[in-house]
Scaffold this motif. Structure first.
Motif, short mmCIF file in Angstrom:
data_model
loop_
_atom_site.label_atom_id
_atom_site.label_comp_id
_atom_site.label_asym_id
_atom_site.label_seq_id
_atom_site.Cartn_x
_atom_site.Cartn_y
_atom_site.Cartn_z
N GLU A 162 0.83 -1.21 0.00
CA GLU A 162 0.00 0.00 0.00
C GLU A 162 0.86 1.26 0.00
O GLU A 162 1.79 1.38 0.79
N TYR A 163 0.54 2.16 -0.89
CA TYR A 163 1.19 3.47 -0.96
C TYR A 163 0.12 4.55 -0.85
O TYR A 163 -1.07 4.32 -1.09
N THR A 164 0.55 5.76 -0.52
CA THR A 164 -0.37 6.89 -0.50
C THR A 164 0.21 8.03 -1.33
O THR A 164 1.44 8.15 -1.49
N ALA A 165 -0.66 8.85 -1.85
CA ALA A 165 -0.27 10.07 -2.56
C ALA A 165 -1.01 11.24 -1.94
O ALA A 165 -2.25 11.21 -1.86
N ASP A 220 5.40 5.37 1.38
CA ASP A 220 5.30 3.91 1.34
C ASP A 220 4.41 3.40 2.46
O ASP A 220 3.77 4.18 3.18
N GLN A 221 4.37 2.07 2.62
CA GLN A 221 3.48 1.47 3.60
C GLN A 221 3.85 1.83 5.04
O GLN A 221 3.03 1.66 5.96
N ASN A 222 5.07 2.33 5.24
CA ASN A 222 5.50 2.75 6.58
C ASN A 222 5.39 4.25 6.78
O ASN A 222 5.96 4.80 7.72
N ASN A 223 4.66 4.91 5.85
CA ASN A 223 4.47 6.36 5.88
C ASN A 223 5.75 7.13 5.62
O ASN A 223 5.85 8.32 5.92
#
Length: 251
Positions: free
Chosen positions: A142-145, A204-207
């Protein structure tokens, strides 16, 4: 194989509505007021360190100021109309029927899930998944934008409208008690930004920040961008890239 890449990108960007009552045009005007209706005729992005690294898009219009083609110099997508309505987009031997918008999902709509909106109802945080293959195992990460915007209108809105895409999207029913529409399209319809995005930060998945893109625009008197400087930072590789961009509009 490329499948109407730019056209589908336009469609993804073109889809917005949070309200079940307002049209896409209504929401755009609520945020930006009455703005000049300009049509993009070209967009050129060039690497500062390598002039051969260039992306160029040319947009052409017919006598009725409808978008007729989009080309990158090698591939061309053509917009086909009947009785004033957009009915087909063709390119690379691939056809995209407007009827299919209401029947089948497209890979281009797999753009992730909206987590947050800003005060102008622009999507400000997206969650998406990237497949990673490691240790002989394929897994999804999981990624965030996180997206921020300038106080300027989406410069592509009226270009999309000239192609009839906004009308198509306004035809999507958001009342789920009525005839159902493809969930992928309804999701995509909420993604159109009403303002001009100027920064994207990927985590990334770890923020942990992994990539940041900052765009510094120069606007004309109508708040449309005419040029920009783009800075992209890859934190994992400790690398920075710089680009220039120019935009022209139909006269």
């Amino acid at each position: 194989m490329r499948k109407n890449y730019f056209t589908k990108t336009l469609i993804v960007l073109a889809v917005t509505s949070i309200s079940c009552d307002d049209s896409v045009s209504d929401e755009f005007e609520e945020v930006n007021g009455k703005v000049a209706e300009k049509l993009v005729s070209s967009a050129i992005i060039t690497s500062i360190s390598d002039s051969s690294d260039k992306t160029t898009l040319f947009l052409e219009y017919d006598g009725d100021n409808r978008l007729s083609s989009v080309s990158n110099g090698e591939d061309t997508d053509r917009f086909i109309y009947s009785n004033g309505d957009l009915v087909n987009v063709t390119g690379q031997g691939d056809n995209l029927s407007i009827e299919e918008f209401y029947q089948s999902p497209y890979d281009a709509f797999e753009v992730g899930q909206i987590e947050e909106y800003d005060s102008n109802l622009n999507p400000s945080k997206l969650v998406f998944f990237q497949e990673i293959y490691e240790n002989n195992t394929l897994r999804k990460v999981e990624y965030t934008a996180e997206i921020t915007y300038d106080d300027a209108p989406n410069p592509y809105f009226f270009t999309l409208k000239s192609a009839g895409i906004i009308d198509v999207l306004d035809g999507i029913q958001l009342n789920f008690s009525m005839t159902p529409q493809a969930s992928e399209i309804i999701k995509a319809r909420k993604l159109l930004f009403k303002n001009n995005p100027s920064k994207v930060l990927y985590r990334d998945q770890n923020n942990k920040p992994i990539v940041e893109i900052d765009v510094d625009y120069v606007y004309d008197t109508d708040s449309y961008p005419v040029s920009a400087t783009v800075k992209a930072v890859n934190f994992d590789e400790n690398e920075e890239s710089f680009y220039t961009a120019t935009f022209t509009y139909l006269q």
